[in-house]
Every structure is written in structure tokens, then in C-alpha cells.
Write a protein that holds these residues in place. Structure first.
Motif, mmCIF file in Angstrom:
data_model
loop_
_atom_site.group_PDB
_atom_site.id
_atom_site.type_symbol
_atom_site.label_atom_id
_atom_site.label_comp_id
_atom_site.label_asym_id
_atom_site.label_seq_id
_atom_site.Cartn_x
_atom_site.Cartn_y
_atom_site.Cartn_z
ATOM 1 N N ILE A 1 -44.087 33.709 25.657
ATOM 2 C CA ILE A 1 -43.665 32.493 24.951
ATOM 3 C C ILE A 1 -43.572 32.746 23.449
ATOM 4 C CG2 ILE A 1 -44.360 30.123 24.389
ATOM 5 C CD1 ILE A 1 -45.569 30.033 27.265
ATOM 6 N N ILE A 2 -44.534 33.472 22.897
ATOM 7 C CA ILE A 2 -44.479 33.805 21.468
ATOM 8 C C ILE A 2 -43.268 34.681 21.178
ATOM 9 C CG2 ILE A 2 -45.681 35.005 19.591
ATOM 10 C CD1 ILE A 2 -48.318 34.103 20.984
ATOM 11 N N ALA A 3 -42.971 35.613 22.079
ATOM 12 C CA ALA A 3 -41.793 36.469 21.909
ATOM 13 C C ALA A 3 -40.515 35.636 21.939
ATOM 14 C CB ALA A 3 -41.757 37.541 22.992
ATOM 15 N N ALA B 1 -48.559 34.131 27.531
ATOM 16 C CA ALA B 1 -48.618 33.656 26.143
ATOM 17 C C ALA B 1 -47.776 34.548 25.233
ATOM 18 C CB ALA B 1 -50.067 33.611 25.658
ATOM 19 N N ASN B 2 -47.856 35.853 25.443
ATOM 20 C CA ASN B 2 -47.032 36.773 24.651
ATOM 21 C C ASN B 2 -45.548 36.550 24.910
ATOM 22 O OD1 ASN B 2 -49.689 37.932 24.463
ATOM 23 N ND2 ASN B 2 -48.696 39.742 23.636
ATOM 24 N N ILE C 1 -40.219 32.582 20.871
ATOM 25 C CA ILE C 1 -40.145 31.918 19.561
ATOM 26 C C ILE C 1 -39.661 32.904 18.501
ATOM 27 C CG2 ILE C 1 -41.522 30.839 17.732
ATOM 28 C CD1 ILE C 1 -43.302 29.695 20.037
ATOM 29 N N ILE C 2 -40.229 34.106 18.498
ATOM 30 C CA ILE C 2 -39.810 35.122 17.523
ATOM 31 C C ILE C 2 -38.342 35.473 17.730
ATOM 32 C CG2 ILE C 2 -40.126 37.533 16.823
ATOM 33 C CD1 ILE C 2 -43.133 37.132 17.338
ATOM 34 N N ALA D 1 -37.795 31.797 27.146
ATOM 35 C CA ALA D 1 -38.996 32.326 27.799
ATOM 36 C C ALA D 1 -38.729 32.593 29.278
ATOM 37 C CB ALA D 1 -40.168 31.366 27.622
ATOM 38 N N MET E 1 -43.210 41.727 17.712
ATOM 39 C CA MET E 1 -44.131 41.092 18.662
ATOM 40 C C MET E 1 -45.140 42.091 19.197
ATOM 41 S SD MET E 1 -44.995 38.433 20.236
ATOM 42 C CE MET E 1 -46.402 38.408 21.303
ATOM 43 N N THR F 1 -37.160 42.078 17.949
ATOM 44 C CA THR F 1 -38.199 41.169 18.439
ATOM 45 C C THR F 1 -39.379 41.959 18.989
ATOM 46 O OG1 THR F 1 -36.545 39.479 18.965
ATOM 47 C CG2 THR F 1 -38.691 39.293 20.052
ATOM 48 N N THR G 1 -36.365 27.312 23.433
ATOM 49 C CA THR G 1 -37.446 28.289 23.517
ATOM 50 C C THR G 1 -37.919 28.440 24.963
ATOM 51 O OG1 THR G 1 -38.142 27.787 21.266
ATOM 52 C CG2 THR G 1 -39.748 28.879 22.668
#
Length: 117
Positions: A33-35, A30-31, A37-38, A11, A81, A77, A7
Motif C-alpha cells: 500500500i505504501i508503494a 502494508a509495504n 502511494i509512492i 495497490a 520504497m 518506486t 491508490t
């Protein structure tokens, strides 16, 4: 531990691609990193199904259609997201290519240590 390393690599690849390709936007770190993961979840769950269904095209194009599948997974994604934006398929294609290269290089440098833990 391997999931966290992959991950983090994704990122970083997203960050590099966003800086190199106009039309790929993340509103915050933050977005991003979340992206990542998704994107990992999309690649783990949906990509195998799409890759299997597109196998004849992949064989016919000598594997080049895999790049289109990667771009489609990046586009999916972006749909999942909030805040992530891709302006066109060409942007998704180029960004997916950059993400693939960066991830491949990072995995070559790290080796199998990421998947062994």
C-alpha cells in the motif's frame, strides 16, 4: 476521495503483478500500500518531466516508449520504497504492463466517479 480510490486500484494492480511476475517482491501488505502511494506520487511529479524529455523517442516509436517510461517509474518506486524489490528491467517492464492493464480495466469499470470526488 479520488486519490484513495486510485491508490487502492494501484495497490490491487501491484498485488496482481507481484503474483504474476517472478522478480517483483513486496514483504508485506502494508509495504504494498505504501508503494502504491509512492508510485502515485512518482507518477504525478516525476513522470511528466520524463515523458516530456522522452517525447521525441515516444513519437519515433509510435508511443511504445511510454511502456519504457512506465517501467522506469516502477523501478524508481522500488528504489524509494524500502523492501520492494525488482530483479531486472524485464521484470519492471512486464510488471508495469500488468499494472497498466489492471489499472485501465479498473478505471473503465469505475468510470469518472473516482476522479469526480
Amino acid at each position: 476521495m479520488g486519490f484513495l480510490i486510485r491508490t487502492a486500484i494501484t495497490a490491487v494492480a501491484f498485488y496482481i503483478a507481484a503474483n504474476m511476475v517472478t522478480g517483483l517482491y513486496f514483504p508485506s501488505l502494508a509495504n504494498l500500500i505504501i508503494a502504491a502511494i509512492i508510485f502515485g506520487l512518482v507518477n504525478a511529479v516525476i513522470r511528466p518531466i520524463v515523458a516530456t524529455l522522452s517525447l521525441p523517442l515516444t513519437v519515433l516509436t509510435l508511443g511504445l516508449f511510454t511502456l519504457v517510461v512506465n517501467a522506469l517509474m516502477l523501478g524508481l518506486t522500488a528504489l524509494l520504497m524500502p523492501g520492494m524489490r525488482i530483479t531486472s528491467f524485464g521484470t519492471a517492464f512486464l510488471a508495469a504492463l500488468i499494472i497498466w492493464v489492471v489499472s485501465w480495466l479498473a478505471n473503465k469499470l469505475i468510470g469518472d466517479r473516482a476522479s469526480a470526488t
